[in-house]
Design a protein around this motif. Structure first.
Motif, mmCIF file in Angstrom:
data_model
loop_
_atom_site.group_PDB
_atom_site.id
_atom_site.type_symbol
_atom_site.label_atom_id
_atom_site.label_comp_id
_atom_site.label_asym_id
_atom_site.label_seq_id
_atom_site.Cartn_x
_atom_site.Cartn_y
_atom_site.Cartn_z
ATOM 1 N N THR A 31 45.473 41.494 29.103
ATOM 2 C CA THR A 31 44.409 42.455 29.402
ATOM 3 C C THR A 31 43.619 42.076 30.647
ATOM 4 O O THR A 31 42.867 42.910 31.163
ATOM 5 C CB THR A 31 43.445 42.573 28.217
ATOM 6 O OG1 THR A 31 43.106 41.268 27.764
ATOM 7 C CG2 THR A 31 44.060 43.361 27.084
ATOM 8 N N GLU A 32 43.761 40.842 31.134
ATOM 9 C CA GLU A 32 43.091 40.497 32.397
ATOM 10 C C GLU A 32 43.644 41.354 33.534
ATOM 11 O O GLU A 32 42.964 41.597 34.530
ATOM 12 C CB GLU A 32 43.254 39.008 32.735
ATOM 13 C CG GLU A 32 43.054 37.995 31.631
ATOM 14 C CD GLU A 32 41.975 38.298 30.606
ATOM 15 O OE1 GLU A 32 41.075 39.097 30.860
ATOM 16 O OE2 GLU A 32 42.064 37.735 29.499
ATOM 17 N N PHE A 33 44.913 41.810 33.392
ATOM 18 C CA PHE A 33 45.492 42.709 34.383
ATOM 19 C C PHE A 33 44.966 44.135 34.210
ATOM 20 O O PHE A 33 45.284 45.019 35.004
ATOM 21 C CB PHE A 33 47.026 42.716 34.269
ATOM 22 C CG PHE A 33 47.670 41.484 34.833
ATOM 23 C CD1 PHE A 33 47.730 41.282 36.195
ATOM 24 C CD2 PHE A 33 48.228 40.531 34.003
ATOM 25 C CE1 PHE A 33 48.337 40.141 36.729
ATOM 26 C CE2 PHE A 33 48.833 39.399 34.512
ATOM 27 C CZ PHE A 33 48.881 39.196 35.883
ATOM 28 N N ALA B 242 49.383 34.543 42.326
ATOM 29 C CA ALA B 242 49.629 35.956 42.632
ATOM 30 C C ALA B 242 48.492 36.534 43.467
ATOM 31 O O ALA B 242 48.722 37.223 44.479
ATOM 32 C CB ALA B 242 49.800 36.754 41.346
ATOM 33 N N GLY B 243 47.250 36.259 43.069
ATOM 34 C CA GLY B 243 46.110 36.751 43.840
ATOM 35 C C GLY B 243 46.077 36.155 45.228
ATOM 36 O O GLY B 243 45.828 36.853 46.226
ATOM 37 N N PHE C 152 37.056 34.773 34.589
ATOM 38 C CA PHE C 152 36.480 34.641 35.932
ATOM 39 C C PHE C 152 37.591 34.668 36.971
ATOM 40 O O PHE C 152 37.766 35.634 37.709
ATOM 41 C CB PHE C 152 35.646 33.367 36.046
ATOM 42 C CG PHE C 152 34.880 33.268 37.341
ATOM 43 C CD1 PHE C 152 33.613 33.819 37.441
ATOM 44 C CD2 PHE C 152 35.411 32.633 38.443
ATOM 45 C CE1 PHE C 152 32.890 33.736 38.633
ATOM 46 C CE2 PHE C 152 34.716 32.549 39.631
ATOM 47 C CZ PHE C 152 33.443 33.099 39.731
ATOM 48 N N MET C 153 38.383 33.606 36.981
ATOM 49 C CA MET C 153 39.450 33.525 37.981
ATOM 50 C C MET C 153 40.474 34.644 37.821
ATOM 51 O O MET C 153 40.846 35.309 38.796
ATOM 52 C CB MET C 153 40.131 32.158 37.899
ATOM 53 C CG MET C 153 41.233 31.945 38.934
ATOM 54 S SD MET C 153 42.853 32.555 38.407
ATOM 55 C CE MET C 153 43.278 31.322 37.177
ATOM 56 N N ALA C 154 40.924 34.901 36.598
ATOM 57 C CA ALA C 154 41.989 35.891 36.398
ATOM 58 C C ALA C 154 41.508 37.310 36.683
ATOM 59 O O ALA C 154 42.259 38.127 37.211
ATOM 60 C CB ALA C 154 42.544 35.788 34.973
ATOM 61 N N TRP C 155 40.248 37.621 36.339
ATOM 62 C CA TRP C 155 39.735 38.952 36.645
ATOM 63 C C TRP C 155 39.616 39.166 38.153
ATOM 64 O O TRP C 155 39.875 40.254 38.657
ATOM 65 C CB TRP C 155 38.376 39.173 35.972
ATOM 66 C CG TRP C 155 38.486 39.423 34.494
ATOM 67 C CD1 TRP C 155 39.637 39.542 33.763
ATOM 68 C CD2 TRP C 155 37.411 39.571 33.572
ATOM 69 N NE1 TRP C 155 39.349 39.759 32.440
ATOM 70 C CE2 TRP C 155 37.995 39.775 32.282
ATOM 71 C CE3 TRP C 155 36.037 39.541 33.680
ATOM 72 C CZ2 TRP C 155 37.226 39.967 31.139
ATOM 73 C CZ3 TRP C 155 35.258 39.722 32.544
ATOM 74 C CH2 TRP C 155 35.851 39.928 31.285
ATOM 75 N N ILE C 156 39.201 38.131 38.866
ATOM 76 C CA ILE C 156 39.122 38.230 40.323
ATOM 77 C C ILE C 156 40.519 38.378 40.923
ATOM 78 O O ILE C 156 40.764 39.221 41.793
ATOM 79 C CB ILE C 156 38.386 37.004 40.904
ATOM 80 C CG1 ILE C 156 36.885 37.107 40.586
ATOM 81 C CG2 ILE C 156 38.611 36.880 42.413
ATOM 82 C CD1 ILE C 156 36.067 35.919 41.018
ATOM 83 N N SER D 8 43.292 39.524 39.485
ATOM 84 C CA SER D 8 43.895 40.828 39.180
ATOM 85 C C SER D 8 43.190 41.955 39.934
ATOM 86 O O SER D 8 43.802 42.982 40.256
ATOM 87 C CB SER D 8 43.877 41.099 37.673
ATOM 88 O OG SER D 8 42.564 41.107 37.163
ATOM 89 N N GLY D 9 41.909 41.767 40.246
ATOM 90 C CA GLY D 9 41.202 42.736 41.078
ATOM 91 C C GLY D 9 41.785 42.784 42.482
ATOM 92 O O GLY D 9 41.930 43.866 43.079
ATOM 93 N N ILE D 10 42.126 41.626 43.010
ATOM 94 C CA ILE D 10 42.775 41.556 44.331
ATOM 95 C C ILE D 10 44.109 42.305 44.294
ATOM 96 O O ILE D 10 44.422 43.096 45.197
ATOM 97 C CB ILE D 10 42.998 40.085 44.738
ATOM 98 C CG1 ILE D 10 41.644 39.404 45.001
ATOM 99 C CG2 ILE D 10 43.895 39.988 45.976
ATOM 100 C CD1 ILE D 10 41.734 37.895 45.150
ATOM 101 N N LEU D 11 44.896 42.082 43.243
ATOM 102 C CA LEU D 11 46.196 42.750 43.116
ATOM 103 C C LEU D 11 46.025 44.257 43.001
ATOM 104 O O LEU D 11 46.810 45.024 43.571
ATOM 105 C CB LEU D 11 46.935 42.209 41.892
ATOM 106 C CG LEU D 11 47.313 40.717 41.934
ATOM 107 C CD1 LEU D 11 47.950 40.306 40.619
ATOM 108 C CD2 LEU D 11 48.245 40.422 43.084
ATOM 109 N N CYS D 12 44.999 44.697 42.265
ATOM 110 C CA CYS D 12 44.748 46.129 42.138
ATOM 111 C C CYS D 12 44.396 46.737 43.488
ATOM 112 O O CYS D 12 44.865 47.826 43.833
ATOM 113 C CB CYS D 12 43.614 46.376 41.137
ATOM 114 S SG CYS D 12 43.200 48.127 40.925
#
Length: 476
Positions: free
Chosen positions: A46-48, A194-195, A277-281, A283-287
């Motif tokens: 769900t972080e993605f 990935a980010g 924190f890190m994963a939300w940031i 995945s935001g970059i990937l979005c």
């Protein structure tokens, strides 16, 4: 086939999860078990989904960074100061402890709601994992804002993933924890790499470029068409309270009742600052990259595949599993309270089936933030009531575990407090015209504490007088 079935049933039947008794000291676990479990659960598929929500809802870069920082500190403290101490004090599940306090009538309603809500949460994880499998098999799956399944094959993928998750959950806390420990160290690396790998696509070629690009191309402060705008307060409150059912609502008593010490609640920081924190940031970059490439409705699988290829897809699948496993485990414990004579592993399999059916609707993912907000409003007051009964009542000379002590079917002070808390928090939500259910969760939690003390004092006045008379008679 019969031998395999017998072997499976023998193994799961031998697992004792202490559903209706305190966990014995011989069964408590070390700190490492909780680091792996909370990391596996909160570094999730769900972080993605959640990271991209901040991009699509037009949060600014500074609001995202500082909102996540403060919100995740508050979430960690909620586990350390509220949930873990309560769990270690009584070493029971929230479901059994509530039964002792409220009686069968209220806990039946709570367990029904909680079991269903856990199924919905786990269904979101299953759907996220399915989006990655679909890309591997070149099957078009739904995007993050779609409401209906795209094909029968995609539904078949959902059922296959749901079966694996349900079977792991039937083996209890120990196997769920070990499953998470295997993958917890690897998943954060996929998110981070990935980010990082996608930053040059947005124009970041040095560290000095990042903040400018973050403001202009990632978290721009401008919401996508049809989306509401998120501010600093949305980010802070969401990151603090998206798991409020687990910490302030005490659902994670089911997990931390196995902790040797109450400070093991600090293990939640691994999930919060790596996952939330890190994963939300990342995945935001990937979005942002996907949106820049013209994909306004990317799925979690598409985002992961774009950033890390097949390793990203595998990460999404495993992250969904490691989150859904303990969620289905909790749901099984909730339903166990409704059907105490039915074996826990059978209940868990049925819960897994319900979760899988729910996962067939992509709306579970599309409305995830709204669902979590409603969940918080329902669960937080119960956590406040149980916490008050455990820690505050002895100091006020009130009777704890009243339903167990007096054999009551319904403890009306609990029922009234829960109802007043939900109505009060909803009134706060409406009066202040909040656009986010989470803003009302803390008022609901506080109302739960004070209303329960007031109602309990009124209810127990005669009982306490009688108890004092008995004690005086015994002394003389």
């Amino acid at each position: 086939m019969k031998q395999i079935k017998k072997l499976f049933t023998d193994q799961v039947s031998s697992v004792n999860e202490y559903e209706r008794e305190p966990v014995p000291e011989s069964e408590v676990k070390g700190f490492k078990s909780f680091v792996g479990m909370v990391s596996g659960e909160h570094i999730a598929g769900t972080e993605f989904v959640i990271g991209p929500l901040f991009v699509l809802h037009g949060a600014s870069a500074i609001d995202v960074v500082f909102g996540l920082l403060l919100g995740n500190i508050l979430a960690t403290l909620s586990w350390v100061l509220v949930c873990a101490p309560a769990a270690v004090k009584v070493r029971t599940t929230i479901f059994y402890q509530l039964e002792r306090i409220s009686g069968k009538g209220i806990v039946t309603l709570y367990n029904s709601i909680n079991g269903l809500l856990f199924c919905v949460a786990a269904a979101a994880m299953v759907g996220v994992s399915a989006s990655a499998v679909g890309i591997m098999l070149n099957i078009e799956g739904p995007g993050m804002t779609d409401l209906y399944p795209t094909s029968p094959v995609w539904v078949g993928i959902i059922f296959a993933i749901g079966a694996v998750i349900a079977i792991v959950a039937t083996f209890g806390f120990d196997k769920v924890s070990k499953f998470a420990n295997i993958f917890a160290p690897w998943m954060p690396l996929i998110f981070f790499s990935a980010g990082l790998a996608m930053l040059p696509t947005l124009g970041v070629h040095s560290l000095s470029d990042f903040w400018t690009v973050a403001q202009e191309k990632i978290w721009t402060g401008v919401p996508a068409a049809g989306q509401t705008k998120y501010t600093f307060w949305h980010i802070l409150i969401f990151s603090w309270l998206c798991n409020s059912a687990m910490h302030l609502g005490l659902a994670d008593m089911s997990i931390y009742r196995y902790a040797k010490k109450s400070y093991y609640g600090i293990a939640s920081a691994f999930g919060m600052f790596i996952g939330h924190f890190m994963a939300w940031i990342a995945s935001g970059i990937l979005c942002a990259v996907a949106v820049q490439a013209g994909n306004a409705n990317p799925s979690p699988g598409h985002i992961a595949f774009m950033g890390a290829g097949y390793a990203g897809l595998i990460c999404v699948i495993i992250a969904g599993w490691t989150t859904a496993n303990p969620t289905i485990y909790r749901s099984g414990l909730a339903v166990q309270g409704l059907l105490p004579n039915m074996k826990r592993w059978k209940i868990t399999l049925w819960v897994g089936l319900v979760t899988t059916i729910l996962a067939c609707s992509p709306a579970i993912i599309a409305k995830l933030d709204q669902f979590l907000g409603i969940y918080a409003l329902c669960a937080a007051p119960i956590g406040a009531i149980v916490m008050t009964d455990i820690f505050v009542f002895p100091k006020l000379n009130l009777i704890s575990n009243l339903a167990e002590e007096t054999k009551k079917f319904i403890n009306w002070s609990v029922g009234l407090s829960w109802a007043v808390s939900i109505l009060g928090s909803f009134a706060v939500y409406k009066y202040f015209e909040f656009d986010f259910y989470f803003f009302a969760a803390i008022p609901g939690w506080l109302i739960g504490i004070f209303s329960y003390i007031i109602f309990a004092k009124a209810q127990q006045r005669n009982l306490i007088i009688e108890k004092q008379k008995v004690e005086e008679y015994e002394v003389h």
